[in-house]
Design an enzyme around this catalytic site. Structure first.
Site, PDB file in Angstrom:
ATOM      1  CD  GLN A  35      -1.137  -0.027   3.737  1.00  0.00           C
ATOM      2  OE1 GLN A  35      -2.499  -0.581   3.653  1.00  0.00           O
ATOM      3  NE2 GLN A  35      -0.829   0.169   4.810  1.00  0.00           N
ATOM      4  CG  HIS A  62      -2.426  -4.365   3.601  1.00  0.00           C
ATOM      5  ND1 HIS A  62      -3.828  -3.903   3.191  1.00  0.00           N
ATOM      6  CD2 HIS A  62      -2.931  -4.873   4.822  1.00  0.00           C
ATOM      7  CE1 HIS A  62      -4.825  -4.017   4.053  1.00  0.00           C
ATOM      8  NE2 HIS A  62      -4.272  -4.597   5.281  1.00  0.00           N
ATOM      9  CG  PHE A 112      -0.620  -3.722  10.437  1.00  0.00           C
ATOM     10  CD1 PHE A 112      -1.541  -4.298   9.801  1.00  0.00           C
ATOM     11  CD2 PHE A 112       0.482  -3.005   9.669  1.00  0.00           C
ATOM     12  CE1 PHE A 112      -1.561  -4.330   8.397  1.00  0.00           C
ATOM     13  CE2 PHE A 112       0.496  -3.113   8.189  1.00  0.00           C
ATOM     14  CZ  PHE A 112      -0.696  -3.594   7.581  1.00  0.00           C
ATOM     15  CG  HIS A 115      -5.366  -7.978  11.387  1.00  0.00           C
ATOM     16  ND1 HIS A 115      -6.817  -8.426  11.674  1.00  0.00           N
ATOM     17  CD2 HIS A 115      -5.631  -7.996  10.032  1.00  0.00           C
ATOM     18  CE1 HIS A 115      -7.554  -8.380  10.584  1.00  0.00           C
ATOM     19  NE2 HIS A 115      -6.714  -8.045   9.473  1.00  0.00           N
ATOM     20  CD  GLU A 116      -2.398  -8.160   7.428  1.00  0.00           C
ATOM     21  OE1 GLU A 116      -2.345  -9.025   6.412  1.00  0.00           O
ATOM     22  OE2 GLU A 116      -3.320  -7.532   7.542  1.00  0.00           O
ATOM     23  CE  LYS A 119      -9.563 -11.132   7.147  1.00  0.00           C
ATOM     24  NZ  LYS A 119     -10.331  -9.815   7.073  1.00  0.00           N
ATOM     25  CG  HIS A 120      -4.647 -12.663   5.719  1.00  0.00           C
ATOM     26  ND1 HIS A 120      -5.708 -12.823   5.088  1.00  0.00           N
ATOM     27  CD2 HIS A 120      -4.883 -11.385   6.401  1.00  0.00           C
ATOM     28  CE1 HIS A 120      -6.377 -11.793   4.741  1.00  0.00           C
ATOM     29  NE2 HIS A 120      -6.006 -10.698   5.643  1.00  0.00           N
TER      30      HIS A 120
END
Length: 226
Positions: A35, A62, A112, A115-116, A119-120
């Site tokens: 990003q 990102h 951050f 979360h990455e 989630k992923h």
């Protein structure tokens, strides 16, 4: 009785092999997403610089997102594998530089990154553990030097450019077709926000994207300064 026990043992081994095979094929490709901080910040919502200071005027990571060929994606695949900062302590300085947070309130990036991963990243554990997940993304950023690719084509922050020229510049440098995501500035103008490239399931090489996300940009978009 012995024969029955052997049969159960063989079936269990076959089941484990089947589950391992399913796990190893739990996604079809990765989106590698970078990003532009100028566009993240140039919105009505604005942004907050990290506690480590204003990031460099460069594309930031990102995420590295497992996806399916039908456009859907797995998420939050392993609640028993939470983010562990100590696993990536050797990568932290590089992460702060190349994967900075711009969310408010200001943070050091841990929220951050957590979360990455959760989630992923947990959906790619058959290929990448936590350290490898972040290290691989950092390596991909070096391979796909987007800012240099755009500058080489005369596309620099502070101007307005055709969407086609941006795509062509990245394709020329990376060798693969990117997908461009736009957002809108506080005046409602479309601007270059995120660039997607696709990566194979081993996370080792760029590939042509099997499918692109949904979304729209205008034919001419802004590339704001940061």
């Amino acid at each position: 009785m012995v024969k029955f026990q052997c049969s159960i043992a063989i079936n269990l081994v076959l089941l484990q092999c089947l589950l391992a095979l399913v796990a190893s094929q739990s996604f079809d490709f990765f989106y590698f997403v970078q990003q532009w901080p100028g566009s993240y910040c140039d919105t009505a919502q604005s942004c907050c610089y990290p506690t480590t200071g204003k990031p460099a005027a460069d594309f930031g990571i990102h995420g590295l997102w497992p996806n399916y060929n039908d456009g859907s994606y797995p998420s939050n695949c392993d609640p028993n594998s939470p983010f562990n900062p100590s696993e990536i302590s050797d990568l932290e300085s590089s992460m702060q530089k190349n994967w900075p947070t711009l969310a408010c309130p200001s943070g050091d990036g841990q929220t951050f990154w957590s979360h990455e991963w959760e989630k992923h990243g947990t959906c790619s554990e058959s290929v990448l553990d936590e350290h490898a997940y972040f290290e691989t993304a950092l390596g991909l950023k070096q391979k796909a030097n987007l800012l240099q690719a755009l500058k080489s084509a005369g596309i620099t922050p502070g101007g307005s450019y055709s969407l086609k020229s941006i795509k062509d510049a990245i394709m020329e440098a990376a060798g693969y077709t990117p997908w461009i995501e736009c957002n809108k500035d506080s005046s409602g103008n479309y601007q270059l926000y995120q660039i997607y490239l696709c990566v194979d399931t081993s996370a080792s090489k760029l590939i042509e994207c099997p499918v692109f996300p949904k979304g729209a940009c205008s034919s001419e978009i802004e590339f704001p300064s940061f």
